[in-house]
Design an enzyme around this catalytic site. Structure first.
Site, PDB file in Angstrom:
ATOM      1  N   ARG A 189       0.843  -1.205   0.000  1.00 56.60           N
ATOM      2  CA  ARG A 189       0.000   0.000   0.000  1.00 56.60           C
ATOM      3  C   ARG A 189       0.880   1.257   0.000  1.00 56.60           C
ATOM      4  NH1 ARG A 189      -5.175   0.289   1.287  1.00 56.60           N
ATOM      5  NH2 ARG A 189      -5.109  -1.826   2.119  1.00 56.60           N
ATOM      6  N   LEU A 199      -5.778   4.781   2.787  1.00 59.24           N
ATOM      7  CA  LEU A 199      -4.470   5.407   2.587  1.00 59.24           C
ATOM      8  C   LEU A 199      -3.528   4.941   3.682  1.00 59.24           C
ATOM      9  CD1 LEU A 199      -5.701   9.008   1.756  1.00 59.24           C
ATOM     10  CD2 LEU A 199      -4.552   7.442   0.167  1.00 59.24           C
ATOM     11  N   ASN A 257     -12.050  14.182   2.649  1.00 60.50           N
ATOM     12  CA  ASN A 257     -12.869  13.082   2.121  1.00 60.50           C
ATOM     13  C   ASN A 257     -14.336  13.474   2.239  1.00 60.50           C
ATOM     14  OD1 ASN A 257     -13.508  10.410   1.189  1.00 60.50           O
ATOM     15  ND2 ASN A 257     -14.042   9.863   3.284  1.00 60.50           N
ATOM     16  N   HIS A 300     -18.183  11.673   2.669  1.00 58.67           N
ATOM     17  CA  HIS A 300     -18.809  10.398   3.035  1.00 58.67           C
ATOM     18  C   HIS A 300     -20.333  10.569   3.012  1.00 58.67           C
ATOM     19  CE1 HIS A 300     -19.193   6.474   4.868  1.00 58.67           C
ATOM     20  NE2 HIS A 300     -20.056   7.002   5.723  1.00 58.67           N
ATOM     21  N   ASP A 353      -7.742  11.205   8.531  1.00 61.39           N
ATOM     22  CA  ASP A 353      -6.669  10.705   9.395  1.00 61.39           C
ATOM     23  C   ASP A 353      -6.462   9.217   9.101  1.00 61.39           C
ATOM     24  OD1 ASP A 353      -8.699   9.387  10.706  1.00 61.39           O
ATOM     25  OD2 ASP A 353      -8.675  10.671  12.474  1.00 61.39           O
TER      26      ASP A 353
HETATM   27  C1  GRF Z   1     -19.954   9.243  -2.898  1.00 63.33           C
HETATM   28  O1  GRF Z   1     -21.176   8.851  -2.348  1.00 63.33           O
HETATM   29  C2  GRF Z   1     -18.980   9.607  -1.805  1.00 63.33           C
HETATM   30  O2  GRF Z   1     -19.591  10.172  -0.698  1.00 63.33           O
HETATM   31  C3  GRF Z   1     -18.399   8.271  -1.442  1.00 63.33           C
HETATM   32  O3  GRF Z   1     -18.286   7.575  -2.655  1.00 63.33           O
HETATM   33  C4  GRF Z   1     -19.253   8.076  -3.581  1.00 63.33           C
HETATM   34  C5  GRF Z   1     -18.487   8.517  -4.785  1.00 63.33           C
HETATM   35  O4  GRF Z   1     -19.330   8.932  -5.833  1.00 63.33           O
HETATM   36  N1  GRF Z   1     -17.144   8.421  -0.739  1.00 63.33           N
HETATM   37  P1  GRF Z   1     -18.730   9.664  -7.091  1.00 63.33           P
HETATM   38  O5  GRF Z   1     -17.638   8.733  -7.661  1.00 63.33           O
HETATM   39  O6  GRF Z   1     -18.160  10.972  -6.674  1.00 63.33           O
HETATM   40  O7  GRF Z   1     -19.866   9.784  -8.049  1.00 63.33           O
END
Ligand code: GRF
Length: 211
Positions: free
Chosen positions: A72, A100, A114, A116, A148
């Site tokens: 990795r 990561l 990021n 989510h 993190d």
């Molecule tokens: C999104 O729902 C994001 O929150 C998650 O993965 C998905 C990615 O979608 N981490 P995209 O590739 O940006 O369309």
């Protein structure tokens, strides 16, 4: 590759798939609503749809297939070299489906974001929308946070809530959350570049609530 000093508001975006968040960021930049530039898009998946979409908009792309690295960290080192050569100040994970290494997180400490698809700390990990439906919550949403070493952890910059409807499926909830994601990620990036964010423990101060 020659090293470039991080300058301007240059972003490197890591993807693994569709890339709709990447495209939303590019749209905001093109519209003049986000004072930044995407200097490089890296995908660990050669078949990621987001790659072609980025190329079509003239954004430099690179495939760094994790399967070709022994570890990795070796993969992450290759990404780091490319990101540093491109002079990026900020790294945005946008559907990047790999953990990561501690090495990478440490090298870019406080400069990796990021997004989510849940209101963290609820429902980290995969299938967040499915998890939200299974838990019966009435509100879910999305979170932009600093990265993190843990999964979907790190101080939270912005969140946007969306309602969960009685007839929602994981797909309909995903679509509603995705609309919010496309709004909130650019706002968080703008806050980052404004220089007004301060991390104090788990808290990020200086981030205005989403309007
Ligand atoms: C999104 O729902 C994001 O929150 C998650 O993965 C998905 C990615 O979608 N981490 P995209 O590739 O940006 O369309």
């Amino acid at each position: 590759m020659p090293q470039r000093t991080p300058s301007a508001n240059l972003i490197g975006v890591l993807i693994s798939g569709r890339g709709s968040n990447l495209l939303a960021i590019l749209d905001r930049i093109a519209a003049g609503d986000l004072n930044a530039g995407v200097a490089l898009v890296i995908s660990n998946e050669p078949s990621a749809a987001g790659l072609a979409a980025a190329r079509a908009r003239g954004v430099p792309t690179l495939v760094i297939d994790h399967r070709k690295s022994a570890t990795r960290e070796e993969h992450d080192q290759e990404m780091a070299r490319a990101l540093e050569a491109a002079g990026v100040r900020l790294i945005c994970l946008a559907g990047y489906m790999r953990l990561l290494s501690g090495w990478f997180v440490d090298r870019f400490k406080g400069r990796i974001l990021n997004i989510h698809p849940a209101l963290l700390p609820s429902f980290p990990g995969t299938a967040a929308q499915r998890q939200a439906l299974a838990a019966g919550v009435k509100v879910s949403g999305c979170t932009v946070h600093f990265v993190d070493e843990q999964v979907d952890s790190g101080p939270i910059i912005l969140q946007e809530a969306v309602p969960v409807m009685d007839d929602d499926t994981p797909e309909t909830l995903e679509a509603r959350i995705l609309e919010a994601e496309h709004r909130v990620y650019s706002r968080a990036i703008a806050l980052f570049f404004s220089g007004g964010l301060r991390i104090e423990g788990r808290r990020v101060l200086g981030a205005a609530p989403p309007g």
